[in-house]
Each structure stands twice: as C-alpha cells, then as structure tokens.
Design a protein around this motif. Structure first.
Motif, PDB file in Angstrom:
ATOM      1  N   SER A 289     -50.569  75.221  26.289  1.00 56.50           N
ATOM      2  CA  SER A 289     -50.403  75.288  24.813  1.00 56.50           C
ATOM      3  C   SER A 289     -50.890  73.848  24.406  1.00 56.50           C
ATOM      4  O   SER A 289     -50.472  72.800  25.096  1.00 56.50           O
ATOM      5  N   LYS A 291     -49.832  72.423  22.049  1.00 53.87           N
ATOM      6  CA  LYS A 291     -48.972  71.765  21.277  1.00 53.87           C
ATOM      7  C   LYS A 291     -47.979  70.760  22.024  1.00 53.87           C
ATOM      8  O   LYS A 291     -47.248  69.816  21.659  1.00 53.87           O
TER       9      LYS A 291
ATOM     10  N   GLU B  33     -54.396  77.687  21.973  1.00 50.40           N
ATOM     11  CA  GLU B  33     -54.166  77.692  20.485  1.00 50.40           C
ATOM     12  C   GLU B  33     -53.111  78.922  20.245  1.00 50.40           C
ATOM     13  O   GLU B  33     -52.531  78.970  19.229  1.00 50.40           O
ATOM     14  N   LEU B  35     -51.282  80.757  21.967  1.00 52.21           N
ATOM     15  CA  LEU B  35     -50.032  80.971  22.803  1.00 52.21           C
ATOM     16  C   LEU B  35     -48.811  80.680  21.895  1.00 52.21           C
ATOM     17  O   LEU B  35     -48.901  79.937  20.812  1.00 52.21           O
ATOM     18  N   SER B  36     -47.850  81.654  22.039  1.00 50.16           N
ATOM     19  CA  SER B  36     -46.759  81.652  20.898  1.00 50.16           C
ATOM     20  C   SER B  36     -45.831  80.365  21.262  1.00 50.16           C
ATOM     21  O   SER B  36     -46.059  79.604  22.306  1.00 50.16           O
ATOM     22  N   ALA B  37     -45.094  80.067  20.124  1.00 49.01           N
ATOM     23  CA  ALA B  37     -44.374  78.902  20.117  1.00 49.01           C
ATOM     24  C   ALA B  37     -43.575  78.983  21.180  1.00 49.01           C
ATOM     25  O   ALA B  37     -43.209  77.828  21.717  1.00 49.01           O
ATOM     26  N   LEU B  39     -43.644  79.422  24.372  1.00 39.22           N
ATOM     27  CA  LEU B  39     -44.576  79.393  25.545  1.00 39.22           C
ATOM     28  C   LEU B  39     -45.259  78.007  25.740  1.00 39.22           C
ATOM     29  O   LEU B  39     -45.662  77.500  24.732  1.00 39.22           O
ATOM     30  N   VAL B  40     -45.112  77.142  27.034  1.00 35.95           N
ATOM     31  CA  VAL B  40     -45.960  76.021  27.158  1.00 35.95           C
ATOM     32  C   VAL B  40     -47.405  76.345  28.017  1.00 35.95           C
ATOM     33  O   VAL B  40     -48.285  75.721  28.018  1.00 35.95           O
TER      34      VAL B  40
END
Lengths: 301, 187
Positions: A289, A291, B33, B35-37, B39-40
């Motif tokens: 991710s 993020k 980008e 990947l769901s929130a 998941l890491v």
C-alpha cells in the motif's frame, strides 16, 4: 461418407478424447497416487499407511474394534481439517498460521542439517570464523571514586562563583593520580564506589554494563600498571588502575569441536531459511500500500 | 472481399487482446494504489491486513524505549509478508497431509471453535440431581452428599455437553462428506 461427415466424426472423436483426459486427470487428483485407502470422503482420504502408522503409535491391535476405533479417529480428524480448510481457518487463524510457518521452517531446517559435515568442512568453517571461537578478552580494573558532595548554603552565599565541592572532588582525584604516578598509594582520599565493578578479572565485553559505554570505551584499552586520566561522571570523578589483562586467544579446534559443529548447524539452518524466503519472495506477486509512506527499498534488502 | 473482412477481424481481435493485456498490466503496476484501505499489502492475492500490521507495530513499540522508526515499520511489514509466504508455502506443499503435530494444531483449533459456538448455559439443578442419583444407583458404597459433589458433577456434565456438541458436529460432517470405508480386499 461425405467429407463433412468425416470431419464431424473426427471433431467429435477429438472432443471425446479430450473430455476423457480431463476426467482421468480429475480422478487422479482425488486418489492418493496408488496408495491403498482405508476410507474416502468428499475432498479427502485416509490411507492404509496412515491407519497402520496410527495403530502402531497408539499400541492397539490392528484388528476388529481397535482398528475401527483408530480409523474413526483418523476419519474425524480428516473431516475437521477439511472443514477448517473450507471455512478459511487455515489462512486466518493465528495459531494455525504460526504452526504452518513453523512447519515450513522445520522442513527446510531438517533438510539442511540432515547432511553431517565432514571433518574437513568443519575445520574450514572454524578457520573462516575464528572470531567466534576466541576465548574472551579479560581485564582487571580497580576504580577509585571521588564523590561530588552537595554544596553548603553558606558556601554558595560566600563563594557564588565557586563550583563548590565539585572542585574539591576534582582536586582530590588529581592529587591522587599524581601520587600514584610517582609510585605512592591513593591514601584515604577516595569515596565508596557507586558501581559494582568487581575487583577481579572480568570480560572486557561486559565493562559497559557496569561503567556505561563512554567510560568503558576509555578504559578497556588499558594495560597492567597504567593509570587512567581523571574521568568525570555524573556523581563525581573516577580513576582506574589496570591490575591485569588477558588477551583473547583462538581456542584450539580439538577442544571445541562440538561447539564448532553446533555453530555450523545453526548457520546452515539460518542459510536454509534465508534461501527459502528468498525463493518465495522472488516468485511472489507482492503489492504494498502506498499509504504506508515508508522507504520500501529496504524491504527487499 | 473475404480477405479484407478477415484482415479487419484479425486486427480487431489483436487490438482487443492488446488492450486487455494493457489493462491487466496497468492494474498490476498500480496494485499499491488500488489496495483497499484495510490492507497494507497483498501477497499473491492474499491480504496482509492493517489491523495485524498495527497490532504487531504496537507490540514492537511496547518493547522499545524510543519512538518507532522507519526501520521498525519495514521490519514488521517484512515479517508479516514472510509469514504469509510461509503459510502459502505450507499449504502448497501439502504439509498438512503427513505432519502430525500440524494436524493436531488444526484439529484443536476446530474443536475450540465448535465448543465456542455451542457454548451452553450451566447445567440446571434438576440435571445435576438426576446425574447424582444415577451415580448413586450405580455406587456400591455410600456416596458423599450431593452438595459436596456439586462442583465435580457440574464439571462432568459440562464435559458431557461438550462431548455431545463435538460428536453432533462430527456426525454432521460425516453425513456431508459421504464417508465410505474401503475394505482391505478392495484396497
């Protein structure tokens, strides 16, 4: 027979052959090779070999009720495992995940240590990793401590620019050092030690635990007869006298052969695991991710 | 005319295949980008969840005096990915087929799950008394008073309830799985 009819028959023949091949491949997947079975169920089997092994392990008869009891146990076990698989428990349950990871590692390690190293390999390992087989470097230091006392109120009022008793402590330390350098004794100018530095030979590697890293770094290179500079620490000043020192030595191979073998096996296990993980990483499709906002180049190092 | 039509068809198919491959490749390259929130990471399509990452980071933080660093975060992420790789390898290698201790772990987890899902209330007073009386009728000597045996009776009844729950579940599994015994001659 027309050409079209011939082609139709040929096509049907090919299709049938292909279908039979698929059926055969599928049926192979629910047989356990050519192993005889004791029981079968949707999605699983219990082989005769598994049954015989279980009977031997529990020490029961391989006939009649005993045999049936063991078979029932194995069937129930297989059913529970199939159920665990179908509900995703094998991948989601923490206990099972840890056990699975452990089992993979154990398989790798088993292969790695199955091959006993030759004497030549062990000796080569010993030569290449001498630092691991050195006897510890030892040092005997005597510490003299000069404590900074609390400054009295009167002294602060009368001598505001003075550093109070810290000067006294430093003066005592310096005086003691001067006396020692000319062969005198320290006289009763020092104070009880704040730390438990043993008055004996201790490994140099653990000096930092008693003295802290900074002071240990300053004194670990001292040799017998040397007197250190006055070193300040939070509570006062210290002087060190080196009484004895033993340098590290390579221990003879014959005396530590068992230890060399243990270390060799330990490294073999670590290498086997690293290689397995490296292979798994190389084949894997891994997405991270964005993020997370961390430096990912370190991930694959 | 037929030749032109065939060429047009060939070109159209090629364009569609190419476009499809490009879309697939784009999805793969932009995987991070997309990947769901929660998941890491994703490892061969399997998720590495944020909740697990956070929990492991908290465990590392509790052992440290200083604040977590990037190196700590990378370390935790690598460990979680490696665990997922090892789990997948274990399943792919069919370790469960022959590894007895692994099979035992799975069975125990399943049994706990069955018992947790069938958690029942403590045995009623009548059931306790009935059980006590059944023991008394079988006992040759004099039995201790009911109250002094109450705790043991409760434990035994609860154990019986659990055994029954497991037996019922396994019976259901056997029915679903259509278990067949293979005779020695047939094998």
């Amino acid at each position: 027979m027309t050409e079209a009819a011939k082609k139709k028959i040929l096509f049907l023949g090919l299709a049938l052959g292909f279908a039979l091949m698929l059926v055969d491949a599928f049926s192979l997947s629910i047989r356990v090779g050519s192993e005889p079975l004791a029981a079968k169920m949707v999605g699983g089997t219990v082989t005769q070999a598994q049954l015989n092994q279980a009977i031997t392990q529990v020490g029961l008869s391989d006939q009649g009720e005993d045999r049936q009891r063991v078979l029932d146990f194995l069937i129930d076990e297989e059913l529970l495992i199939l159920r665990a698989q179908s509900v995703g428990l094998l991948e989601s349950d923490r206990t099972i995940r840890k056990a699975l990871s452990r089992a993979v590692i154990d398989e790798q390690v088993k292969e790695a240590i199955a091959q006993a190293p030759s004497d030549k390999q062990l000796r080569l390992f010993y030569q290449d990793h001498q630092a691991m087989f050195m006897s510890g470097e030892m040092i005997h230091l005597r510490q003299l401590f000069f404590k900074k006392s609390r400054v009295s109120a009167e002294r602060v009022l009368n001598e505001p620019e003075s550093q109070g008793d810290s000067l006294n402590a430093k003066e005592r330390a310096d005086a003691t050092r001067r006396r020692l350098l000319v062969g005198g004794d320290e006289k009763p100018l020092n104070d009880p030690l704040p730390s438990a530095l043993p008055d004996a030979l201790i490994p140099v590697s653990i000096l930092h635990r008693t003295l802290g890293p900074t002071m240990a770094a300053q004194v670990k290179t001292m040799r017998p007869g040397q007197i250190s500079e006055v070193i300040e620490s939070g509570g006062g000043y210290s002087l060190f006298i080196c009484q004895n020192y033993i340098e590290a030595k390579l221990r003879p191979y014959e005396a530590i052969e068992g230890e060399v073998l243990s270390e060799y096996r330990r490294r073999a296990r670590d290498t086997a695991l690293e290689n397995k993980l490296r292979a798994l990483w190389a084949r894997a499709d891994i997405q991270i991710s964005e993020k997370l906002n961390i430096d990912l180049s370190a991930l694959t190092q | 005319m037929e030749k032109n039509r065939f060429s047009a068809l060939l070109i159209s198919v090629s364009v569609m295949i190419g476009a499809g491959l490009a879309v697939l490749e784009a999805m793969r390259a932009d995987g991070g980008e997309n990947l769901s929130a929660e998941l890491v990471a994703q490892v061969n399509g399997k998720p590495v969840r944020l909740v697990e990452y956070s929990r492991t980071l908290d465990a590392v933080a509790s052992d440290k005096r200083d604040a977590l660093t990037d190196a700590d975060r990378v370390f935790v992420l690598r460990r979680l990915i490696e665990e997922e790789l090892l789990v997948q390898a274990g399943l792919d290698d069919n370790l469960l087929t022959d590894n007895r201790s692994l099979r035992t772990v799975v069975v125990n987890v399943m049994l706990e799950s069955i018992l947790a899902n069938s958690a029942s209330s403590p045995p009623e007073e009548q059931a306790l008394l009935a059980y006590y009386q059944s023991i008394a009728s079988l006992s040759k000597g004099e039995l201790q008073p009911f109250e002094s045996l109450r705790g043991q009776i409760e434990e035994q009844l609860q154990q019986l309830q659990q055994d029954e729950a497991v037996a019922a579940y396994v019976k259901w599994l056997r029915q679903q799985a259509q278990v067949e015994f293979v005779s020695v001659s047939e094998a």
